[in-house]
Design a protein around this motif. Structure first.
Motif: not given
Length: 649
Positions: A438-456
């Motif tokens: 869902t769009p909410d899933d995309i938002r949460r996945a994006a912040w995971k990418a940030v906290v994982a170190g900056g994954i594109g």
């Protein structure tokens, strides 16, 4: 004498001039021709009246098309030639050219012996400058003619060699991106006389863009621009080359992406061999390549990068075999047309193991790196149908993880390999049957990418879309509807401003630090080594698509001293509220405002004192209550607003 093949100039002695000379002068000219023709091949440098003439294996004599005797060529990087140039007044608008090493010629050198082609003063550092040359006499397949251009930065001696490309009619071009401010000299190199030894100058003024995207020292595992600005690569899966949207529609999409801090477009290049107009004859589809180039200019002006996946799979995979002449041409042509842009990421394509072997993956990387003097990122996606082979010499880590598991993202970051990482299997919005995002899933996945170190990462559409003449439909966003159908855009727009404003250059030094928190219940942390900033993401108990659960976060600060201000950032609204002060030296607990996903930021104040625990809302009460505290509206800043991020020149 170094770099004898760079920035060549020629000395010509015209036989037609003899009739205007005295007997003595004629004899001297003939004597000089004789000496040069028979002796100079064995000498290092001959100085005739202050004019340096270099000779050796790279030099010799030949008769040009126009009947002039080409006496010698020599490199512009030597001290003697640099001195000569400083005394020369070279101007492309004047009918008198004083070329380095010329003997008073009142016209440009002959085309096969060092023609001054043009002098430019309007280029900028990190922006693409296109040089066009004419070759009306070539016969053969023009796409396969060898043609390259050497660019030398005069003050530093840096030399960049770029491949050129045929662009229809009698026109060949090269796209050059100055990496340094100042004067550059260029000279062409080709087996065809009409493209050999053309030269010119480019003066590059200081940049007004961020510069090249890559993993830059001293933190090569992070995606940054050349000016030091950190960036989270947030991509949109859109067919930049094959979608038949109008120029105005594409520009509107690019404006939308820039306004929402979306920093990358992801697409597949050679679907159904569309990059070619005729594969058998090895002719490229010039109309599509010109359209791609024009769209790249639009994206580059907005600091938007592209990931170019060379191939797609299934019915859209290439019809030609690996390492064939057609494939070599495609790779060379792709690099030649795109290498001059600052934001280009090269990738072999998807599910590559289904039609190419592991040796080919390494070969593809070698081909790109040999053609690209700038060192744009290059990799081959691994995972699933792409196989598990890691490209030898890759310059970024490309993985395919459709489900955004934190464990997968952390593995992709793999701190210590000195490479930035990108998840090149796009996440889909509103898609049932594959991920259930869902769009909410995309938002949460994006912040995971940030906290994982900056994954594109990139987001794709939820329905199949086939740009013209593509048989292997995929979930591209139509260019005309990205602004209407990317539902998570408002939330994604907050990520880069937060990283660049609230974390700044420190983000480049931050790495996963889950030892700083109790990770049970989907809690993750990122911090720099000095613990000046600690960033935490609060989710629920699942590692994939997780809405949060409202449980407290336990900060394991037993070995971290000092005081911190704590703030809750709401990734849905962009608002921020204080969580008071936190003192290190012991485990501390903080409760999120509700049971949604939240971002917690700790920023160090000092290394002394202990206020006894946590003041949740900044009102002096450390009992744990939260009366709302201070609220600040989050600002949607463009990443260009991060003044702190600039590196000192």
């Amino acid at each position: 004498m170094e770099a004898l093949s760079k920035n060549k100039r020629s000395i010509f002695v015209g036989f037609s001039e003899l009739c205007h000379r005295t007997v003595f002068e004629k004899r001297m000219i003939l004597l000089m021709n004789f000496l040069v023709y028979t002796v100079l091949s064995s000498c290092p440098v001959l100085d005739l009246g202050g004019i340096g003439i270099a000779c050796g294996a790279q030099f010799g004599s030949s008769v040009t098309k126009r009947g002039r005797l080409r006496v010698a060529k020599y490199a512009g990087a030597t001290a003697a030639l640099t001195r000569a140039q400083e005394n020369a007044d070279v101007a492309g608008t004047d009918d008198t050219f004083t070329l380095r090493g010329s003997v008073g010629s009142k016209e440009p050198q002959s085309r096969s012996g060092g023609t001054l082609w043009e002098r430019r003063t309007n280029s900028r550092q990190w922006e693409r400058t296109v040089i066009s040359l004419k070759n009306p006499s070539y016969e053969g397949n023009p796409f396969e003619l060898d043609f390259e251009v050497n660019f030398t930065h005069l003050s530093s001696g840096l030399v960049l060699t770029l491949p050129g490309y045929f662009d229809g009619g009698d026109t060949w071009r090269v796209g050059f991106m100055p990496t340094k401010v100042g004067e550059w000299q260029w000279v062409t190199n080709s087996s065809d006389p009409d493209l050999q030894d053309k030269w010119g100058t480019i003066i590059a003024s200081p940049a007004n863009r961020h510069g090249m995207l890559a993993g830059h020292a001293p933190h090569p595992e992070k995606w940054t621009f050349a000016d030091g600005t950190p960036v989270v690569l947030i991509g949109v899966f859109v067919q930049v080359m094959l979608d038949d949207a109008t120029d105005a529609e594409f520009e509107a999409m690019a404006d939308f992406m820039a306004a929402h801090n979306l920093t990358m477009a992801n697409f597949r290049l050679s679907e159904n061999d569309r990059a070619f107009s005729n594969v058998a004859e090895r002719h490229m589809n010039l109309a599509l390549w010109r359209r791609l180039e024009a769209r790249m200019e639009i994206l580059a002006a907005r600091n938007i990068a592209v990931t170019v996946m060379l191939f797609t799979d299934d019915s859209g995979k290439p019809s030609f075999s690996g390492r064939s002449a057609a494939e070599k041409l495609l790779i060379r042509y792709c690099v030649a047309r795109l290498v001059g842009f600052p934001g280009v990421i090269f990738n072999s394509g998807i599910d590559i193991s289904e039609y190419r072997d592991n040796g080919w993956v390494d070969w593809y990387g070698e081909q790109v790196r040999s053609l690209d003097p700038y060192g744009h990122p290059v990799s081959s996606r691994r995972g699933g149908g792409s196989g598990e082979h890691v490209m030898a010499g890759q310059t970024y880590n490309s993985v395919g993880d459709r489900n955004s598991s934190m464990s997968g993202l952390l593995a992709a970051y793999a701190r210590g390999d000195a490479l930035p990482a990108a998840n090149d299997d796009n996440w889909s919005e509103d898609l049932d049957g594959i991920n259930g995002h869902t769009p909410d899933d995309i938002r949460r996945a994006a912040w995971k990418a940030v906290v994982a170190g900056g994954i594109g990462f990139s987001v794709r559409h939820n329905t199949l879309y086939c740009p013209s003449q593509i048989s292997e439909c995929d979930r591209y966003f139509p260019i005309i509807s990205v602004d209407k159908e990317l539902d998570a855009a408002t939330w994604l727009a907050m990520i880069n401003p937060f990283v660049q404003q609230r974390l700044g250059k420190t983000y480049n030094e931050m790495h996963p630090a889950h030892e700083l928190i109790d990770t049970s219940g989907g809690k993750y942390a990122l911090a720099d080594a000095s613990r000046t900033r600690i960033l935490c993401l609060l989710l629920g108990r699942d590692d994939t698509w997780d809405p949060g659960d409202g449980d407290a976060i336990t900060l394991e600060l037993d070995h971290v001293g000092g005081q911190f201000t704590a703030s809750w950032f709401d990734p849905r609204s962009g608002t921020e509220r204080t969580a008071g002060r936190v003192t290190g030296g012991a485990a501390r607990q903080l409760h999120p405002p509700d049971d949604q996903d939240w971002i917690l930021l700790l920023e160090r104040l000092s290394d002394d004192g202990d206020d006894g625990g946590v003041d949740d809302d900044g009102d002096g009460d450390s009992s744990g209550g939260d009366d709302g505290g201070d609220r600040r509206e989050g600002r949607l800043l463009r990443y260009g607003d991060c003044a702190e991020c600039r590196r000192d020149e």
